[in-house]
Motif scaffolding. Structure first.
Motif, PDB file in Angstrom:
ATOM      1  N   LEU A   1       6.440  -6.307  -1.638  1.00  0.00           N
ATOM      2  CA  LEU A   1       6.980  -5.532  -0.522  1.00  0.00           C
ATOM      3  C   LEU A   1       7.296  -6.428   0.666  1.00  0.00           C
ATOM      4  O   LEU A   1       8.316  -6.236   1.343  1.00  0.00           O
TER       5      LEU A   1
ATOM      6  N   ARG B   1      -0.234  -1.702   8.422  1.00  0.00           N
ATOM      7  CA  ARG B   1       0.517  -1.855   7.180  1.00  0.00           C
ATOM      8  C   ARG B   1       1.771  -0.980   7.218  1.00  0.00           C
ATOM      9  O   ARG B   1       1.730   0.158   7.671  1.00  0.00           O
TER      10      ARG B   1
ATOM     11  N   CYS C   1      11.693   8.027  -1.406  1.00  0.00           N
ATOM     12  CA  CYS C   1      10.326   8.190  -1.911  1.00  0.00           C
ATOM     13  C   CYS C   1       9.851   9.638  -1.765  1.00  0.00           C
ATOM     14  O   CYS C   1       9.264  10.215  -2.697  1.00  0.00           O
TER      15      CYS C   1
ATOM     16  N   HIS D   1       4.483   1.347  12.467  1.00  0.00           N
ATOM     17  CA  HIS D   1       3.154   1.320  11.877  1.00  0.00           C
ATOM     18  C   HIS D   1       2.239   0.461  12.733  1.00  0.00           C
ATOM     19  O   HIS D   1       2.695  -0.305  13.584  1.00  0.00           O
TER      20      HIS D   1
ATOM     21  N   LEU E   1       7.419   1.952  -2.511  1.00  0.00           N
ATOM     22  CA  LEU E   1       8.338   1.491  -1.472  1.00  0.00           C
ATOM     23  C   LEU E   1       9.327   0.469  -2.015  1.00  0.00           C
ATOM     24  O   LEU E   1      10.520   0.512  -1.689  1.00  0.00           O
TER      25      LEU E   1
ATOM     26  N   ASN F   1       3.103   0.582   4.921  1.00  0.00           N
ATOM     27  CA  ASN F   1       2.902   1.777   4.100  1.00  0.00           C
ATOM     28  C   ASN F   1       2.498   2.989   4.916  1.00  0.00           C
ATOM     29  O   ASN F   1       2.687   4.133   4.479  1.00  0.00           O
TER      30      ASN F   1
ATOM     31  N   PRO G   1      -0.882   7.058   1.931  1.00  0.00           N
ATOM     32  CA  PRO G   1       0.257   6.170   2.181  1.00  0.00           C
ATOM     33  C   PRO G   1       0.980   5.820   0.891  1.00  0.00           C
ATOM     34  O   PRO G   1       0.358   5.681  -0.174  1.00  0.00           O
ATOM     35  N   ALA G   2       2.292   5.691   0.964  1.00  0.00           N
ATOM     36  CA  ALA G   2       3.064   5.260  -0.204  1.00  0.00           C
ATOM     37  C   ALA G   2       2.568   3.896  -0.667  1.00  0.00           C
ATOM     38  O   ALA G   2       2.202   3.035   0.147  1.00  0.00           O
ATOM     39  N   SER G   3       2.565   3.681  -1.954  1.00  0.00           N
ATOM     40  CA  SER G   3       2.124   2.397  -2.500  1.00  0.00           C
ATOM     41  C   SER G   3       3.218   1.355  -2.330  1.00  0.00           C
ATOM     42  O   SER G   3       4.399   1.681  -2.114  1.00  0.00           O
ATOM     43  N   ASP G   4       2.838   0.088  -2.465  1.00  0.00           N
ATOM     44  CA  ASP G   4       3.834  -0.979  -2.443  1.00  0.00           C
ATOM     45  C   ASP G   4       4.888  -0.745  -3.519  1.00  0.00           C
ATOM     46  O   ASP G   4       6.090  -0.935  -3.283  1.00  0.00           O
TER      47      ASP G   4
END
Length: 434
Positions: free
Chosen positions: A13, A95, A144, A92, A112, A97, A106-109
């Motif tokens: 990412l 992070r 996403c 942010h 994303l 995310n 939170p969305a994962s790497d």
């Protein structure tokens, strides 16, 4: 100039974020033309609505202050009522995310990166279109969220409203929280003009929720021009002040909710979130509302770690709220402020607003082209009659200096910027790993 080729789909990412940072010649380039075209290529949007077989409802939140608080409360309330909810906010703290939350996480790497890969494919198709970092991030977030099978999206406007990338989506309910002077280089200093820009998220026939009783008339004027039904704090809905048994939410089109817990965030924002959620068809359940308000959390907004309070407020309006909350807290010792600000912010205004609640100041520098030097910030504090005890090159260095001097009776406010608060949240002192 950006690299000749984008990162590979298997790249981490961090490489993708670095690619988007280098791609566009300017960091902020307001307008909807580029981002709308790439969104269409991605199949995300059709005639202003999210595409897909079962597209989620959308609540968009704009305003100078209170956007993040309102969005967080909305997400907690929706989740508490059984909705699968996703949110997109910025910036942010620690992070990237954190910007994209899917059903509470939170969305994962990997999620994303998959989104950024699709955005890059669409962007690079002939004719190639350049995107800013924020535009690419917004499209990735929408990709996403749309592929996560959600019921409701809460989208926070990044800057302004009318020309912000988030505004490619027609919201089912649009919220404007507050209007104050900030981002003057892009929005100017005219409050009426700022109000019109923020109100640019309103849509014909769709509800517009006004989360302050002190908005400029231009906001309601835009709503009238759009023929958007208006629900204003103090008119269509209201809230009581805190009392021994909590606070109450009242609205014209539904029963009141009594004995609500303090969410630790502005009550105007909590009432605004309740009104907006009701307008997307959620039948507000008193027990679910109470539980959601007890559970809501938002890092960097009046966030306490022992004697340290961290708040990202960076304009006078936000600082005045923080000062009021801080002054209400018993502290027999000194009231310190560790302050770091960007150079394009109203430092004197923020300092003046915080001053009634602060006895001693530590000024810290922030890196980057927009960073303000600690000594320059100290001069602003002195100019407002404050007592500067120390200047440090960074938030971390300022916190280290304070650690050696605090007594058990002292409290510390960390304020002035997302960068100031984020730098400390990333350290082990506040649970980070840096």
């Amino acid at each position: 100039m950006p690299d000749a080729l984008p990162p590979s789909p298997s790249a981490p990412l961090a490489e993708w974020l670095a690619w988007w940072e280098r791609l566009h010649p300017t960091g902020i380039d307001m307008g909807l033309g580029r981002v709308s075209e790439v969104a269409a290529r991605l199949g995300l949007v059709k005639r202003g609505r999210l595409a897909g077989s079962y597209p989620p409802q959308v609540i968009t939140v704009a305003g100078t202050n209170g956007k993040g608080s309102t969005a967080a409360i909305l997400a907690s309330l929706a989740h508490g009522h059984g909705r699968r909810v996703g949110s997109y906010t910025s910036p942010h703290l620690v992070r990237y995310n954190e910007r994209v939350i899917i059903d509470g996480e939170p969305a994962s790497d990997a999620q994303l990166v998959a989104g950024f890969v699709e955005v890059e494919k669409a962007r690079a198709a002939a004719p190639e279109i350049s995107l800013t970092y924020f535009e690419a991030g917004t499209l990735c977030a929408l990709w996403c969220l749309l592929h996560a099978g959600l019921d409701l999206l809460v989208l926070e406007v990044g800057l302004g409203g009318r020309l912000d990338a988030v505004n490619i989506i027609d919201a089912d309910v649009a919220v404007v929280t507050t209007i104050a002077r900030d981002h003057a280089g892009f929005l100017g200093n005219d409050i009426a003009h700022i109000g019109r820009e923020k109100a640019g998220i309103f849509r014909p026939g769709r509800p517009a929720v006004l989360g302050s009783d002190a908005l400029p008339a231009s906001v309601e004027e835009v709503a009238a021009e759009q023929r958007a039904p208006t629900y204003a704090l103090g008119k269509a809905f209201s809230r009581t002040s805190m009392a021994a048994d909590g606070w109450a939410f009242h609205r014209d089109a539904g029963p009141s909710l009594e004995a609500l817990p303090d969410p630790g965030l502005p009550l105007d924002n909590a009432a605004t979130a309740l009104q907006a959620l009701a307008l997307v068809g959620v039948d507000l359940d008193p027990a679910a509302v109470r539980q959601a308000l007890e559970q809501v959390s938002l890092p960097g907004r009046m966030q306490w770690h022992g004697r340290w309070c961290l708040d990202v407020g960076h304009n006078p309006h936000a600082a005045a709220y923080v000062a009021g909350r801080l002054a209400a807290r018993a502290a027999p010792g000194r009231r310190w402020c560790l302050l770091g600000m960007l150079d394009d912010k109203d430092a004197a205004g923020v300092i003046a607003a915080l001053a009634p609640a602060i006895s001693d100041w530590v000024c810290v520098g922030l890196d980057g082209p927009r960073g303000r030097d600690a000594q320059a910030l100290a001069a602003d504090v002195v100019g407002e009659g404050g007592r500067v005890r120390h200047c440090a090159a960074s938030p971390e260095a300022g916190a280290d200096w304070l650690d050696e001097r605090l007594t058990d009776d002292d409290i510390v406010l960390v304020a002035g910027s997302f960068f100031t608060v984020g730098a400390l949240l990333a350290t082990p002192r506040f649970g980070g790993s840096a």
